[in-house]
Design an enzyme around this catalytic site. Structure first.
Site: not given
Length: 335
Positions: A178-179
């Protein structure tokens, strides 16, 4: 996740919840930002220490990267067995960045601790999970800077630790979900412009698990998954909020931090079919098949490998671990 008990990380006055003024942005159940700049995070996932049972075959410890900024990392080192030959005793190093929209999460979250123990053991690699600074207190590029700092710390520490004697510093992979996948990608991009700065360390490749990229225009997968919110823990509204909180002031989702850049190192991109980010991840792979390989995991949503509880999520996680192992050790020419 709906049944999880939420507790406050930050202590507030229970008789005056407006002490910090109105809420100006939030992601429900994860973070709340007030007008005066106060940030309230909720403990959705428990934090755990580095201790591990011996039978897992992985040793774990925490190290300080930068005491001034409180950046630290958790190290996972596979137990060396007699079956390892002299030629294979040096282990690849995977530098990992956790997810959480740049704003929440920790290297000590139990879901990451458990996943990275499994990854270290199954892929026979040393893992350094970086606990970087979070937005909005530290907006991007703070997390990228912490990633570069972690690599420079490795260069300095490579001759000073017992675990480093097992490590092949010429075979480093930057990874994250994700991030954290966005961070791994942009840290690798920064390092490829200053290659001489990190020598003799070498970035062999990147492993991006559902990397978080964005844009102002909506993609088909964003519209499709948003209309079926049960399929993924990441909603479109939450995605937009993470970007508002993480980007520099007045930036929008066309900012370069939201976009992938062209890479010179080989990359594995792990895509979840029921993820709002699916189309953006596939787009970054198109036209660069020689350097970027992608695997799509069918029927599962964002963060299934750390938060999924279904049998399908378990099966797809096992497949992902195998694909990462193959990519690190270059065993499977189809990956």
């Amino acid at each position: 996740m709906g049944a999880t008990t939420v507790t406050h990380v930050t202590t507030i006055n229970p008789t005056n919840t407006n002490i910090h003024g109105p809420v100006i942005d939030e992601v429900d159940g994860l973070i709340r930002v007030y007008k005066d700049g106060h940030v309230e995070r909720f403990q959705l996932v428990p934090c755990v220490g580095p201790s591990l049972p011996l039978d897992l075959g992985v040793a774990c410890s925490d190290v300080n990267i930068d005491e001034l900024t409180n950046v630290w990392a958790r190290l996972y080192v596979p137990t060396v067995t007699k079956s390892l030959s002299v030629s294979s005793s040096k282990l690849p190093l995977l530098v990992y960045f956790h997810g959480g929209g740049f704003c929440v999460g920790s290297a000590s979250w139990s879901c990451y601790h458990e996943f990275l123990v499994r990854l270290s053991a199954s892929s026979r690699c040393i893992i350094m999970s970086v606990n970087y600074r979070l937005a909005p207190e530290n907006p991007l590029p703070a997390a990228y800077e912490d990633g570069v700092k972690a690599i420079l710390w490795l260069k300095k520490a490579r001759n000073d630790n017992l675990w480093s004697k097992l490590c092949d510093f010429g075979k480093i992979f930057l990874a994250g979900d994700s991030a954290g996948g966005n961070i791994a990608h942009h840290v690798a991009a920064r390092l490829q412009t200053v290659d001489a700065l990190i020598q003799p360390l070498k970035i062999e490749g990147t492993i991006l698990i559902q990397p978080f990229f964005g844009g102002e225009a909506r993609t088909e997968s964003e519209r499709r998954v948003e209309n079926n919110m049960k399929s993924s823990v990441l909603t479109l509204a939450a995605s937009d909020a993470w970007w508002r909180l993480a980007l520099p002031r007045d930036a929008n989702r066309e900012h370069p931090y939201c976009k992938p850049v062209k890479m010179k190192t080989r990359t594995l991109v792990c895509v979840a079919e029921m993820d709002v980010l699916m189309d953006r991840e596939i787009e970054m792979c198109d036209g660069n098949e020689e350097m970027i390989k992608r695997v799509v995991y069918e029927g599962v949503g964002h963060a299934f490998q750390i938060l999924g509880k279904s049998q399908l999520a378990h099966t797809m996680t096992l497949e992902m671990l195998c694909h990462i192992d193959d990519f690190i050790h270059q065993c499977d020419p189809s990956i």
